[in-house]
Design a protein around this motif. Sequence first.
Motif, PDB file in Angstrom:
ATOM      1  N   VAL A  70       0.843  -1.202   0.000  1.00  0.00           N
ATOM      2  CA  VAL A  70       0.000   0.000   0.000  1.00  0.00           C
ATOM      3  C   VAL A  70       0.874   1.246   0.000  1.00  0.00           C
ATOM      4  O   VAL A  70       0.645   2.196  -0.759  1.00  0.00           O
ATOM      5  N   LEU A  71       1.883   1.253   0.854  1.00  0.00           N
ATOM      6  CA  LEU A  71       2.753   2.428   0.976  1.00  0.00           C
ATOM      7  C   LEU A  71       3.544   2.673  -0.309  1.00  0.00           C
ATOM      8  O   LEU A  71       3.881   3.821  -0.626  1.00  0.00           O
ATOM      9  N   LYS A  72       3.840   1.617  -1.067  1.00  0.00           N
ATOM     10  CA  LYS A  72       4.549   1.778  -2.337  1.00  0.00           C
ATOM     11  C   LYS A  72       3.708   2.540  -3.359  1.00  0.00           C
ATOM     12  O   LYS A  72       4.248   3.103  -4.314  1.00  0.00           O
ATOM     13  N   ARG A  73       2.406   2.522  -3.184  1.00  0.00           N
ATOM     14  CA  ARG A  73       1.493   3.182  -4.135  1.00  0.00           C
ATOM     15  C   ARG A  73       1.248   4.644  -3.758  1.00  0.00           C
ATOM     16  O   ARG A  73       0.410   5.301  -4.364  1.00  0.00           O
ATOM     17  N   MET A  74       1.992   5.145  -2.761  1.00  0.00           N
ATOM     18  CA  MET A  74       1.797   6.496  -2.265  1.00  0.00           C
ATOM     19  C   MET A  74       3.068   7.326  -2.423  1.00  0.00           C
ATOM     20  O   MET A  74       4.171   6.805  -2.401  1.00  0.00           O
ATOM     21  N   GLY A  75       2.874   8.650  -2.580  1.00  0.00           N
ATOM     22  CA  GLY A  75       3.979   9.597  -2.532  1.00  0.00           C
ATOM     23  C   GLY A  75       3.641  10.634  -1.460  1.00  0.00           C
ATOM     24  O   GLY A  75       2.484  11.021  -1.316  1.00  0.00           O
ATOM     25  N   THR A  76       4.646  11.058  -0.702  1.00  0.00           N
ATOM     26  CA  THR A  76       4.343  11.921   0.445  1.00  0.00           C
ATOM     27  C   THR A  76       5.365  13.036   0.651  1.00  0.00           C
ATOM     28  O   THR A  76       6.537  12.901   0.287  1.00  0.00           O
TER      29      THR A  76
ATOM     30  N   GLU B 167      -0.356   6.445  -6.938  1.00  0.00           N
ATOM     31  CA  GLU B 167      -1.794   6.622  -7.135  1.00  0.00           C
ATOM     32  C   GLU B 167      -2.365   7.626  -6.139  1.00  0.00           C
ATOM     33  O   GLU B 167      -3.447   8.170  -6.353  1.00  0.00           O
ATOM     34  N   LEU B 168      -1.635   7.839  -5.039  1.00  0.00           N
ATOM     35  CA  LEU B 168      -2.087   8.739  -3.984  1.00  0.00           C
ATOM     36  C   LEU B 168      -0.929   9.609  -3.542  1.00  0.00           C
ATOM     37  O   LEU B 168       0.161   9.111  -3.242  1.00  0.00           O
ATOM     38  N   LEU B 169      -1.162  10.926  -3.519  1.00  0.00           N
ATOM     39  CA  LEU B 169      -0.178  11.885  -3.009  1.00  0.00           C
ATOM     40  C   LEU B 169      -0.707  12.498  -1.725  1.00  0.00           C
ATOM     41  O   LEU B 169      -1.850  12.956  -1.669  1.00  0.00           O
ATOM     42  N   ILE B 170       0.118  12.520  -0.680  1.00  0.00           N
ATOM     43  CA  ILE B 170      -0.231  13.172   0.581  1.00  0.00           C
ATOM     44  C   ILE B 170       0.804  14.248   0.830  1.00  0.00           C
ATOM     45  O   ILE B 170       1.985  13.956   1.067  1.00  0.00           O
ATOM     46  N   LEU B 171       0.379  15.504   0.739  1.00  0.00           N
ATOM     47  CA  LEU B 171       1.301  16.634   0.735  1.00  0.00           C
ATOM     48  C   LEU B 171       0.955  17.601   1.865  1.00  0.00           C
ATOM     49  O   LEU B 171      -0.105  18.214   1.873  1.00  0.00           O
ATOM     50  N   ASP B 172       1.861  17.733   2.815  1.00  0.00           N
ATOM     51  CA  ASP B 172       1.671  18.600   3.974  1.00  0.00           C
ATOM     52  C   ASP B 172       2.358  19.935   3.711  1.00  0.00           C
ATOM     53  O   ASP B 172       3.591  20.008   3.695  1.00  0.00           O
ATOM     54  N   GLU B 173       1.578  20.980   3.479  1.00  0.00           N
ATOM     55  CA  GLU B 173       2.090  22.339   3.208  1.00  0.00           C
ATOM     56  C   GLU B 173       3.160  22.320   2.103  1.00  0.00           C
ATOM     57  O   GLU B 173       4.285  22.784   2.305  1.00  0.00           O
TER      58      GLU B 173
END
Length: 307
Positions: free
Chosen positions: A75-81, A152-158
């Motif tokens: 799951v974490l491989k499919r995310m960018g943060t 597939e999913l980007l989680i971007l903090d500020e």
Amino acid sequence: MAFIVKTNQLTKVYEGNEVVSSVNIHVKKGEIYGFLGPNGAGKTTVMKMLTNLAKPTNGDIEIFGEKLTNHSYEVLKRMGTIIEYPIFYEKLTAHENLELHCEYMGYYNKNEIGHVLDLVKLINVEGKKVRDFSLGMKQRLGIARAILTKPELLILDEPINGLDPVGIRELRQLFKMLSKEYGITIIVSSHILAEIEQIADTIGVINNGKLIAEVSMEQISHNQADFIELIVSDGKKAAFLLDSQLKIANFKCIDEHCIRIYDTSISQKVISKTLIEHDIEIEEITRKTSSLEDYFMKLINGGKVHA
């Protein structure tokens, strides 16, 4: 799958203090989800839990339809943060940092490195060490790293911290393109509400650890109110005249000089004429539309908003 990201009663307690309280968020595939809240509201803590950097005290998280656990490696491989301040190997170049990222992510299309550096407009830095980058350049590199493996999913903090207006506009366009053309789902937090207003499909508002609203921008836009903003020399006298002479009841005194009139059936010309006839000096009178900032501030200050 109804939602790419879903939380159920997500709660985090630090040293006896509940910093996130029973948060339920719902993020649809391909949308940009703007996560808003004052400093210390709990935004970063929620994002850390979504990326397994912090463990929930209570509640659970579903990403791509799977419950997030200590072993959710695929799951974490499919995310960018980007969470808080992006960290790099300072003595290496941007390209070298991204090569290392490819190695530990098991991503072997290194030709993509040049492409993502172009996308974030990080150019002419071939021989430059990251330690010599400005804050804005490091933010750009952080975004390049986050999108390098085609998540597939980007989680971007500020993500736009440290960027100038040109850089902010370029990244706004990039986020829209990643969402619309590549179908990437993006969760982005920012204190610049005007930017979120321009890119978000849905917003979640968190305050004091609690999610106090989750609403589509389409709903907010549909319910945005037109009003006339009046800047005058004597707000108290002007308010008296609006009530007694023009029979306007739906207005609000913002401060001693600013009044917002929500009854727009009476023209600006009539309002101006009445005030001038009673020796009220008008500095400004304009018709405006409520913004996301107005919506946000009303929520944070405890006002009820219907959207």
